[in-house]
Enzyme design. Structure first.
Site, short mmCIF file in Angstrom:
data_model
loop_
_atom_site.label_atom_id
_atom_site.label_comp_id
_atom_site.label_asym_id
_atom_site.label_seq_id
_atom_site.Cartn_x
_atom_site.Cartn_y
_atom_site.Cartn_z
N PRO A 24 -17.39 15.37 -39.92
CA PRO A 24 -17.85 16.62 -40.56
C PRO A 24 -16.88 16.97 -41.69
O PRO A 24 -15.67 16.97 -41.47
CB PRO A 24 -17.76 17.65 -39.42
CG PRO A 24 -16.81 17.07 -38.43
CD PRO A 24 -16.82 15.58 -38.60
N GLN A 79 -21.89 20.39 -36.13
CA GLN A 79 -20.57 20.91 -35.79
C GLN A 79 -20.53 22.42 -35.89
O GLN A 79 -20.83 22.99 -36.95
CB GLN A 79 -19.46 20.33 -36.67
CG GLN A 79 -18.10 20.73 -36.08
CD GLN A 79 -16.90 20.44 -36.93
OE1 GLN A 79 -16.83 20.87 -38.07
NE2 GLN A 79 -15.94 19.72 -36.36
N CYS A 109 -9.73 22.57 -37.42
CA CYS A 109 -9.62 22.92 -38.84
C CYS A 109 -8.36 23.76 -39.11
O CYS A 109 -8.19 24.82 -38.52
CB CYS A 109 -10.86 23.70 -39.30
SG CYS A 109 -10.76 24.16 -41.03
N HIS A 178 -8.27 13.78 -34.52
CA HIS A 178 -7.71 13.53 -35.85
C HIS A 178 -6.20 13.41 -35.63
O HIS A 178 -5.55 14.39 -35.25
CB HIS A 178 -8.07 14.68 -36.81
CG HIS A 178 -7.45 14.52 -38.16
ND1 HIS A 178 -7.51 15.50 -39.13
CD2 HIS A 178 -6.75 13.51 -38.72
CE1 HIS A 178 -6.88 15.09 -40.22
NE2 HIS A 178 -6.40 13.89 -39.98
N ASN A 209 -9.72 9.32 -35.37
CA ASN A 209 -10.03 9.74 -36.74
C ASN A 209 -8.73 9.92 -37.52
O ASN A 209 -7.72 10.32 -36.97
CB ASN A 209 -10.82 11.06 -36.70
CG ASN A 209 -10.92 11.74 -38.06
OD1 ASN A 209 -10.44 12.85 -38.24
ND2 ASN A 209 -11.52 11.07 -39.02
N GLY A 211 -7.31 8.55 -41.71
CA GLY A 211 -6.64 7.50 -42.47
C GLY A 211 -7.27 6.12 -42.37
O GLY A 211 -6.58 5.13 -42.61
N GLY A 233 -13.90 9.86 -42.52
CA GLY A 233 -14.10 11.05 -43.34
C GLY A 233 -14.14 10.73 -44.82
O GLY A 233 -15.16 10.30 -45.37
N ARG A 234 -12.98 10.88 -45.48
CA ARG A 234 -12.94 10.76 -46.94
C ARG A 234 -13.46 9.42 -47.44
O ARG A 234 -14.08 9.35 -48.51
CB ARG A 234 -11.51 11.01 -47.44
CG ARG A 234 -11.07 12.46 -47.25
CD ARG A 234 -9.57 12.58 -47.31
NE ARG A 234 -8.95 11.86 -46.21
CZ ARG A 234 -7.68 11.45 -46.19
NH1 ARG A 234 -6.90 11.70 -47.21
NH2 ARG A 234 -7.20 10.81 -45.14
#
Ligand SMILES: Cc1cc2nc3c(=O)[nH]c(=O)nc-3n(C[C@H](O)[C@H](O)[C@H](O)COP(=O)(O)O)c2cc1C
Length: 335
Positions: A24, A79, A109, A178, A209, A211, A233-234
């Protein structure tokens, strides 16, 4: 032949194959990126951006940029950003009505405004509130339920273990970690070995999650963590084809000699993928919603080019989508 060489992740009755999850990401994992990633292949579970539970029941699903979606976007996890058990019933009912395949709780977050509202990583400091939130969510839905956390405020195995066990005990079916502390920047090497600790403590599946940008990263993360799945993610915005590469690599246990570049798109294909994203933005969003999302995506996608900062700068400074596209075309033609 076994599906993906037997790589399947199951939680709460949902089968995810391959066990590669889209993270997300606010401003990024909207309908256009989800479709782009799905068209490239290899993704097992899609996700919404974080959705404020308070607002979700009042959003118009055909107008809200957070909720618009194409029927092909399946399976899709919603989410939720929760701050109080009172928000749970209506938010979960909305998610179910909108066809959520699963529900994920945002407990990681680090954004200050989210923390001020008592949500995201702030909740990791309030275990009893988290227990109530999870139990209430569990009580309200039979959908698969996951939570996403960071490692906490500081490295403290005992505290992290207690928090993870609380989540499992309260009814979470899958945990995504993460692998960074709350205050750690993205530039810091992720602590994948800590995902391994979490995996060791829990019976439910654990997803790693942070890197993962290449098959080599994925192999190293799996070796360090023993995770049941990987969340990207990215890199989903930088290299939307990475899921396909990882699915192929994982099917051969990332055997030495597996060269991820052999399946990377050509320069022409990369340009076509960028154009496709622009088309998907047009299909999904009203004109005023498109440019900001193109800028956000381009920030990551520009990394594919040696002089990508020129592409990013050209798009960032564009007053409208047509100008941005024209400038991007000029860049792509000469890249
Ligand atoms: C632009 C952006 C927005 C994000 N929004 C969310 C979010 O809405 N919910 C969430 O749990 N994490 C969010 N994250 C964190 C990602 O889900 C992920 O944990 C993080 O980027 C590390 O994974 P990566 O290294 O693969 O990018 C966001 C990250 C970025 C870069």
């Amino acid at each position: 032949m076994k599906e993906n060489n037997g790589r399947v992740l199951e939680y709460g009755g949902l089968r995810i194959s391959p066990p590669l999850l889209l993270a997300p990401m606010a401003g990024l994992t909207h309908s256009a990126l989800r479709r782009l990633v799905q068209e490239q292949g290899g993704v097992g579970l899609l996700s919404t951006e974080m959705l404020a539970a308070k607002r979700l029941p009042h959003e118009n699903p055909t107008l809200s940029p957070y909720l618009v979606r194409h029927p092909s976007e399946q399976p899709l996890s919603f989410q939720l950003l929760l701050t109080s058990p009172a928000e749970v019933a209506a938010a979960v009912a909305s998610a179910e009505e909108l066809g959520a395949a699963a529900i994920d709780l945002n407990l990681g977050c680090p954004a200050p405004d989210i923390r001020r509202q008592g949500g995201g990583s702030r909740l990791m400091e309030e275990p009893q509130m988290v227990r109530r939130l999870v139990q209430e969510t569990r009580r309200r839905t039979a959908l698969p339920l996951s939570a996403k956390i960071r490692l906490g405020e500081e490295l403290n195995a005992e505290r992290l273990r207690a928090f993870c066990l609380l989540l499992e005990d309260a009814g979470v079916d899958l945990l995504t970690v993460h692998a960074r502390l709350r205050g750690e920047p993205y530039g810091r090497k992720p602590r994948w070995e800590w995902v391994g600790k979490v995996k060791h403590w829990l019976r439910i599946p654990v997803v790693a999650n942070g890197g993962i940008f290449s098959a080599a990263d994925a192999a190293a993360c799996l070796a360090a963590s023993g995770a049941d799945g990987l969340m990207i993610g990215r890199a989903a915005a930088a290299t939307p084809w990475l899921f396909r590469q990882l699915a192929e690599g994982w099917a051969t246990d990332f055997a030495p000699g597996h060269d991820e570049l052999s399946t990377a798109p050509s320069q022409e294909q990369k340009a076509a993928i960028y154009r496709r994203f622009c088309e998907l933005l047009k299909e999904s969003f009203t004109p005023e919603r498109r440019l900001g999302r193109l800028k956000e995506f381009t920030h990551y996608y520009a990394r594919n080019y040696q002089f990508g900062h020129h592409l990013a700068a050209a798009v960032q400074s564009s007053p409208d989508l047509d100008t941005a596209r024209r400038r991007a075309e000029h860049f792509l033609a000469t890249a």
